[in-house]
Design a protein around this motif. Structure first.
Motif, PDB file in Angstrom:
ATOM      1  N   ASN A 159      10.926 -24.699  -8.452  1.00  0.00           N
ATOM      2  CA  ASN A 159      10.166 -23.535  -8.922  1.00  0.00           C
ATOM      3  C   ASN A 159      10.701 -22.240  -8.329  1.00  0.00           C
ATOM      4  N   ASP A 160      11.102 -22.294  -7.065  1.00  0.00           N
ATOM      5  CA  ASP A 160      11.711 -21.124  -6.433  1.00  0.00           C
ATOM      6  C   ASP A 160      13.020 -20.776  -7.148  1.00  0.00           C
ATOM      7  N   PHE A 195      13.773 -21.454 -10.269  1.00  0.00           N
ATOM      8  CA  PHE A 195      13.462 -20.904 -11.594  1.00  0.00           C
ATOM      9  C   PHE A 195      13.104 -19.423 -11.505  1.00  0.00           C
ATOM     10  N   ASN A 196      12.243 -19.066 -10.552  1.00  0.00           N
ATOM     11  CA  ASN A 196      11.804 -17.671 -10.439  1.00  0.00           C
ATOM     12  C   ASN A 196      12.985 -16.744 -10.151  1.00  0.00           C
ATOM     13  N   LYS A 197      13.916 -17.182  -9.313  1.00  0.00           N
ATOM     14  CA  LYS A 197      15.071 -16.343  -8.973  1.00  0.00           C
ATOM     15  C   LYS A 197      16.075 -16.279 -10.130  1.00  0.00           C
ATOM     16  N   LEU A 256      15.234 -16.568 -13.236  1.00  0.00           N
ATOM     17  CA  LEU A 256      14.580 -15.747 -14.252  1.00  0.00           C
ATOM     18  C   LEU A 256      14.838 -14.262 -13.994  1.00  0.00           C
ATOM     19  N   ARG A 257      14.812 -13.848 -12.725  1.00  0.00           N
ATOM     20  CA  ARG A 257      15.088 -12.448 -12.405  1.00  0.00           C
ATOM     21  C   ARG A 257      16.510 -12.057 -12.817  1.00  0.00           C
ATOM     22  N   CYS A 306      16.033 -25.412 -17.079  1.00  0.00           N
ATOM     23  CA  CYS A 306      14.587 -25.560 -17.235  1.00  0.00           C
ATOM     24  C   CYS A 306      14.221 -26.946 -17.754  1.00  0.00           C
ATOM     25  N   LYS A 311       1.964 -19.550 -12.692  1.00  0.00           N
ATOM     26  CA  LYS A 311       3.116 -18.650 -12.521  1.00  0.00           C
ATOM     27  C   LYS A 311       4.318 -19.151 -13.322  1.00  0.00           C
ATOM     28  N   LEU A 312       4.521 -20.484 -13.327  1.00  0.00           N
ATOM     29  CA  LEU A 312       5.644 -21.052 -14.077  1.00  0.00           C
ATOM     30  C   LEU A 312       5.466 -20.821 -15.573  1.00  0.00           C
ATOM     31  N   GLY A 349       6.170 -17.400 -16.396  1.00  0.00           N
ATOM     32  CA  GLY A 349       7.619 -17.196 -16.319  1.00  0.00           C
ATOM     33  C   GLY A 349       8.334 -17.691 -17.558  1.00  0.00           C
ATOM     34  N   GLU A 378       7.961 -15.129 -20.237  1.00  0.00           N
ATOM     35  CA  GLU A 378       8.878 -14.007 -20.018  1.00  0.00           C
ATOM     36  C   GLU A 378      10.308 -14.394 -20.428  1.00  0.00           C
TER      37      GLU A 378
END
Length: 445
Positions: A380-381, A383-385, A387-388, A408, A418-419, A422, A425
């Motif tokens: 998950n960490d 994915f978030n990075k 995504l940025r 993904c 949050k996922l 994301g 987005e």
């Protein structure tokens, strides 16, 4: 089937319909060809970033056209290889995959990956035996292959091939070559496809070059497609060889890549080819292949590999490897990919930030970085990075969208609010990326 499955867009049923109906399909294609009714479907092109925004045009081909191209290539391949003037041209068609349980190379292994590893072995050998080593490649090799030259070369190598077969081959290549809208065809530009057939044919374009290099380098020579390395005794010999190679290529409307042509001393060659690092990783590979020993000592070997990775990285405070890191010198990217593979065998995970940095800063390492991210223990960490990075707009090619979606799909992401937000987005960004972005968005949905 393996080549069809490697195409950038997945088929939902993995082309099983074509496999199931292959007899009927083959009969129909044969009839179309014999009756002069065969027409190549308009291919789709997609972009793959090489570096600094420069992109390579790749071709996505209809399966029926790919089957015909493969049949023609297979028909010609044996005679092309039989008439090869050099045993130092290390290209073999075959599955590009490498056996999951195998970390080292033996002399009887076959296929594209095995031949690439033999090429590396030969290069390391003559880099130890010569005072100077020349490394070079052909500038935009596939883009400037002239089909008339290719036809003449194949005809001279394959003495029992009917002219009609060559007619079909050149027609097929010409139709698959990328041409801007409404522009006339130039009979130039080998289509770059995730398949072996174009590489088999393109390899024949460089046989004349093989003769010239071996004359200069006393057989201290190795070539894998258009990557050319050879050893010489002096700077004079090196410059004469480079001159003659370039003149030989000019006769075929090709040129050497001046930016990548280098004359290295033995010490510089050892550094460029990462001889010490390769040797160190060979020892780890042999330990991993010893199944019973590896099972007992996996954690210890993993910790040792992790320490080697950190030492070689010499990370900067701003992220990424230091300027003295072997990962940024010569063949360093190959060393980095190799150590990622070995670390994964030992269940050791490179830091997520390192892999995100590679995906953002080094397009040539992006696929390896994202494949490694799939196995991270912090999906998950990751994915978030990632995504940025996607939202920043730094990805300028079509393949990046597919690679993001593949991450993904394959990662063990934990479903959280949050996922899900994301994903929404990411889908909004991907849908703006044309056909391939829309396809990536569909995978996420």
């Amino acid at each position: 089937k393996p080549q069809l499955r490697k195409q950038v867009l997945w088929d939902l049923i993995e082309f099983r319909d074509i496999d199931h109906d292959i007899s009927m399909l083959s009969h129909q294609m044969s009839n179309d060809i014999s009756e002069a009714a065969y027409q190549v479907s308009k291919p789709k092109t997609y972009l793959v970033e090489k570096s600094r925004g420069l992109c390579r045009q790749m071709t996505l081909v209809r399966p029926e056209d790919l089957i015909i191209l493969q049949c023609l290539s297979s028909r010609l391949h044996f005679q092309i290889i039989r008439n090869s003037p050099s045993k130092a041209a290390f290209f073999e068609p075959g599955d590009m995959e490498w056996s999951a349980g195998k970390m080292t190379i033996s002399d009887d292994d076959y296929g594209a990956v095995a031949s690439w590893k033999r090429f590396q072995k030969q290069v390391l050998k003559f880099s130890r035996e010569n005072k100077f080593v020349v490394i070079t490649d052909v500038a935009n090799f596939y883009d400037f292959i002239n089909f008339k030259h290719l036809r003449n070369i194949i005809a001279s190598l394959c003495d029992d091939v009917d002219e009609a077969v060559l007619d079909i081959l050149i027609y097929l290549l010409n139709e698959l070559a990328w041409v801007p809208d409404c522009m006339p065809r130039q009979e130039m530009g080998m289509p770059q496809i995730e398949a072996e057939a174009p590489r088999v044919l393109a390899n024949a374009m460089l046989f004349e070059l093989d003769r010239v290099v071996e004359k200069h380098s006393y057989r201290n020579y190795a070539r894998f497609m258009d990557d050319i390395d050879f050893g010489v005794r002096s700077i004079v010999e090196a410059k004469q060889a480079v001159r003659d190679i370039d003149l030989t290529l000019q006769a075929r409307q090709l040129r050497l890549n001046s930016a990548k042509t280098k004359i290295l001393t033995q010490r510089e060659a050892f550094k460029h080819f990462c001889v010490k690092e390769n040797s160190d990783l060979d020892r780890y590979a042999k330990l991993i292949e010893q199944t019973s020993f590896f099972t007992k000592n996996r954690p210890r070997i993993g910790r040792s590999l992790g320490a080697v990775y950190e030492r070689w990285l010499g990370r900067k405070t701003t992220g990424g490897p230091s300027d003295s890191s072997p990962f940024v010198q010569g063949n360093g990217s190959k060393i980095q990919k190799r150590i990622f593979t070995l670390m994964r065998k030992c269940d050791v995970h490179p830091p997520v930030d390192d892999l995100i940095w590679l995906a953002k800063q080094q397009p040539s390492m992006r696929a390896a970085a994202i494949r490694t991210l799939v196995h991270t223990n912090k999906p998950n960490d990751a994915f978030n990075k990632l995504l940025r990075v996607l939202k920043s707009g730094v990805f300028v090619d079509d393949l990046a969208y597919i690679e993001f979606a593949n991450f993904c799909v394959h990662s063990r992401l934990k479903r959280t609010p949050k996922l899900v937000a994301g994903f929404d987005e990411a889908i909004a960004v991907l849908k703006q990326g044309g056909v391939f972005g829309a396809y990536a968005a569909t995978l996420l949905l």
